[in-house]
Design an enzyme around this catalytic site. Structure first.
Site, PDB file in Angstrom:
ATOM      1  N   TYR A  53       0.907  -1.151  -0.086  1.00 21.46           N
ATOM      2  CA  TYR A  53       0.058   0.157   0.222  1.00 21.46           C
ATOM      3  C   TYR A  53       0.929   1.235   0.026  1.00 21.46           C
ATOM      4  O   TYR A  53       1.927   1.389   0.763  1.00 21.46           O
ATOM      5  CB  TYR A  53      -0.799  -0.073   1.243  1.00 21.46           C
ATOM      6  N   HIS A  81      -2.138  15.798  -2.739  1.00 22.85           N
ATOM      7  CA  HIS A  81      -3.526  15.982  -2.549  1.00 22.85           C
ATOM      8  C   HIS A  81      -3.780  16.386  -0.885  1.00 22.85           C
ATOM      9  O   HIS A  81      -4.883  16.489  -0.762  1.00 22.85           O
ATOM     10  CB  HIS A  81      -4.278  14.672  -3.104  1.00 22.85           C
ATOM     11  N   ARG A 277     -14.873  20.679  51.603  1.00 19.85           N
ATOM     12  CA  ARG A 277     -14.579  19.489  52.138  1.00 19.85           C
ATOM     13  C   ARG A 277     -14.477  18.203  51.142  1.00 19.85           C
ATOM     14  O   ARG A 277     -13.938  17.080  51.824  1.00 19.85           O
ATOM     15  CB  ARG A 277     -15.910  19.645  52.888  1.00 19.85           C
ATOM     16  N   ASN A 405     -13.982   9.683   2.752  1.00 17.98           N
ATOM     17  CA  ASN A 405     -12.877   9.147   1.987  1.00 17.98           C
ATOM     18  C   ASN A 405     -13.866   7.940   1.293  1.00 17.98           C
ATOM     19  O   ASN A 405     -13.400   6.645   1.248  1.00 17.98           O
ATOM     20  CB  ASN A 405     -11.836   8.455   2.735  1.00 17.98           C
ATOM     21  N   ASN A 408     -14.057   4.543   2.867  1.00 14.69           N
ATOM     22  CA  ASN A 408     -13.120   3.606   3.271  1.00 14.69           C
ATOM     23  C   ASN A 408     -12.480   4.028   4.751  1.00 14.69           C
ATOM     24  O   ASN A 408     -12.461   3.065   5.614  1.00 14.69           O
ATOM     25  CB  ASN A 408     -11.981   4.345   2.491  1.00 14.69           C
ATOM     26  N   GLN A 409     -12.903   5.326   5.022  1.00 15.05           N
ATOM     27  CA  GLN A 409     -12.888   5.603   6.678  1.00 15.05           C
ATOM     28  C   GLN A 409     -14.214   5.904   7.044  1.00 15.05           C
ATOM     29  O   GLN A 409     -14.743   7.119   7.108  1.00 15.05           O
ATOM     30  CB  GLN A 409     -11.973   7.043   6.603  1.00 15.05           C
TER      31      GLN A 409
END
Length: 492
Positions: A53, A81, A277, A405, A408-409
């Protein structure tokens, strides 16, 4: 003396703040050997026509398409990009802490980067160079892509950077710092951006600041207890042991030590308001939460945040999601909750201190001549504004996931926003603590007794030495900052 940081040793949170100025970073033979082995394995994998990748593919949702054939050209394909960030630049101290985290991750030898990338980041950290990184654009998934993309471009001499605190074109900043533009191929570029280093840097720096303020508030609460003549039985070890929370036991022990030698006045009510307190329970719960955040930051600093990862010994290239900043996102939201409640406590303590109905008869607003003078009135107004600003912005970021995305995300943690927000809020919390400290300094001038516990008296005297009494009225914004600095000075 310049801080020394060894990439072969664990990276700790306290080192993040040191990177705001030039630091000496070293990479020993073991580090260099594993980086070189990882790089050689990447070359082998690519020679075997394996799919890797970002080296042989497009990015994100476009992973199904081939990348550019030339690996050097693939760096532009990675970074161009991502030039879509907006908003103000991150503080240079955050940017430099992020680059320290990034080089440590890359130096673990699981990212396949060129050895010269490590050398370039080491050289950068030895100067005042800081890449200009936009605040807005990261969702904290697949790494802090957009801000780290801007950093990678700045290291190449593109975009902008800071040198000695001055923003200028990156190429000019590199030249002035004695650095050369960094050549990258596709794997190098992706490895620089595909991690949550900005998130971890902001969270770590926020944690350091909140830890200091939390410690200061223990001391300021003890000083408030002493000045008013309160009975410290709410800190009794037998009582706190029955509460059965380790943070409360720790805080109560710290406060008992600071109040050693205190003499109650016997004129206060049997039971104090909760803002006195219940402080061991409140600050103790904050301590327990901060310990969890400590552990998350430590884990992130010891992590390799990248994709894919390379395992030469196993002949494996593994694709996954080690760039997904969910732990930091949850921790940042928890830190925001801690900040808000610490701010609530300090603001309420200041309110108690300026109220003649609850402060053992001191003048309203601790004014030396009420009506003709106004003492802490403006400071309290500002403190109210500060705590409401913190509370208004306390909505958790980690539950705001929006798919992006091309799905994808499809889930994202948004830890970057949470961590940067916590860092902002820590700065506001410091000012609320400084406002309380200024009130405690003024209280003795306005008629409160001198502290009876030696540690409390010493803290009051440090404040009094640096800050004149408010008599007559004067602008107090600088005094608030000074009081905060003095109060945090003893923090570990």
């Amino acid at each position: 003396m310049t801080t020394q940081i060894d990439l072969g040793a664990p990276l700790t949170a306290d080192l993040l703040a040191t990177a705001a100025v030039p630091v000496t970073v070293t990479a020993g033979p073991e580090v260099r050997d594993r980086v070189a082995a990882s790089r050689e394995f990447l070359s082998k994998a690519l020679g075997d026509d394996r799919a890797v990748y970002g080296a042989t593919t497009g990015f994100g949702a476009l992973v199904g398409y081939a990348g550019r054939a030339d690996l050097a050209d693939q760096a532009d394909n990675t970074l161009a990009h991502l030039g879509a960030g907006q908003g103000p630049d991150l503080p240079p101290a955050v940017a430099r802490a992020a680059m320290l985290i990034r080089v440590w991750s890359l130096a673990q030898g699981a990212s396949g980067v060129s050895p010269h990338v490590i050398d370039a980041l080491i050289a950068m950290l030895g100067t005042t160079f800081a890449p200009a990184m936009p605040r807005y654009g990261s969702v904290g998934a697949s790494g802090d892509l957009i801000p780290l993309g801007a950093a990678a471009q700045a290291l190449r001499g593109r975009g902008h950077a800071y040198l000695n605190g001055e923003r200028k074109p990156a190429a000019e900043a590199l030249a002035d710092a004695g650095l050369t533009p960094l050549p990258l191929d596709g794997r190098d570029a992706l490895a620089l951006v595909n991690g949550t280093s900005v998130t971890t840097a902001a969270l770590g720096l926020a944690l350091i600041e909140v830890r200091k303020i939390h410690h200061a508030l223990q001391h300021l609460t003890a000083l408030l207890t002493d000045l008013l003549g309160c009975d410290p039985q709410f800190l009794d070890a037998r009582l706190i042991a029955r509460y059965n929370h380790p943070g409360a036991a720790h805080v109560a022990g710290q406060m008992r030590e600071f109040l050693r030698g205190v003499e109650p006045s016997g004129t206060r009510p049997l039971q104090e308001p909760y803002s006195i307190r219940c402080t061991p329970q409140l600050l103790g719960a904050a301590e327990d939460a901060l310990r969890h955040i400590d552990a998350v930051v430590a884990a992130d600093l010891g992590a390799v945040s990248d994709n894919p990862l390379f395992f030469p010994g196993d002949d494996a290239v593994l694709h996954g999601g080690n760039f997904f900043g969910q732990p930091a996102a949850f921790a940042a939201d928890l830190l925001t909750m801690v900040i808000a409640q610490l701010g609530n406590l300090a603001e309420r303590q200041l309110d108690l201190l300026v109220d003649p109905h609850r402060n053992t008869g001191l003048p309203p607003m601790l004014a030396a001549g009420p009506g003709r003078q106004h003492g802490l009135q403006g400071v309290q107004l500002a403190s109210t504004a500060l705590i409401t600003e913190i509370r208004r912005d306390a909505l958790p970021a980690s539950m705001q996931s929006v798919p992006t995305n091309l799905h994808n995300q499809d889930v994202v943690p948004l830890g970057t926003q949470g961590a940067l927000r916590a860092l902002d809020q820590a700065g506001l919390l410091r000012l609320i603590a400084g406002s309380l400290a200024l009130g405690l300094r003024q209280a003795v001038h306005a008629g409160a007794r001198r502290p009876t516990a030696p540690a409390c008296a010493a803290l009051h005297d440090r404040l009094a030495e640096a800050i004149p009494p408010i008599d007559p009225d004067r602008p107090l914004e600088a005094d608030v900052r000074t009081a905060a600095e003095i109060s945090l000075r003893d923090a570990p």
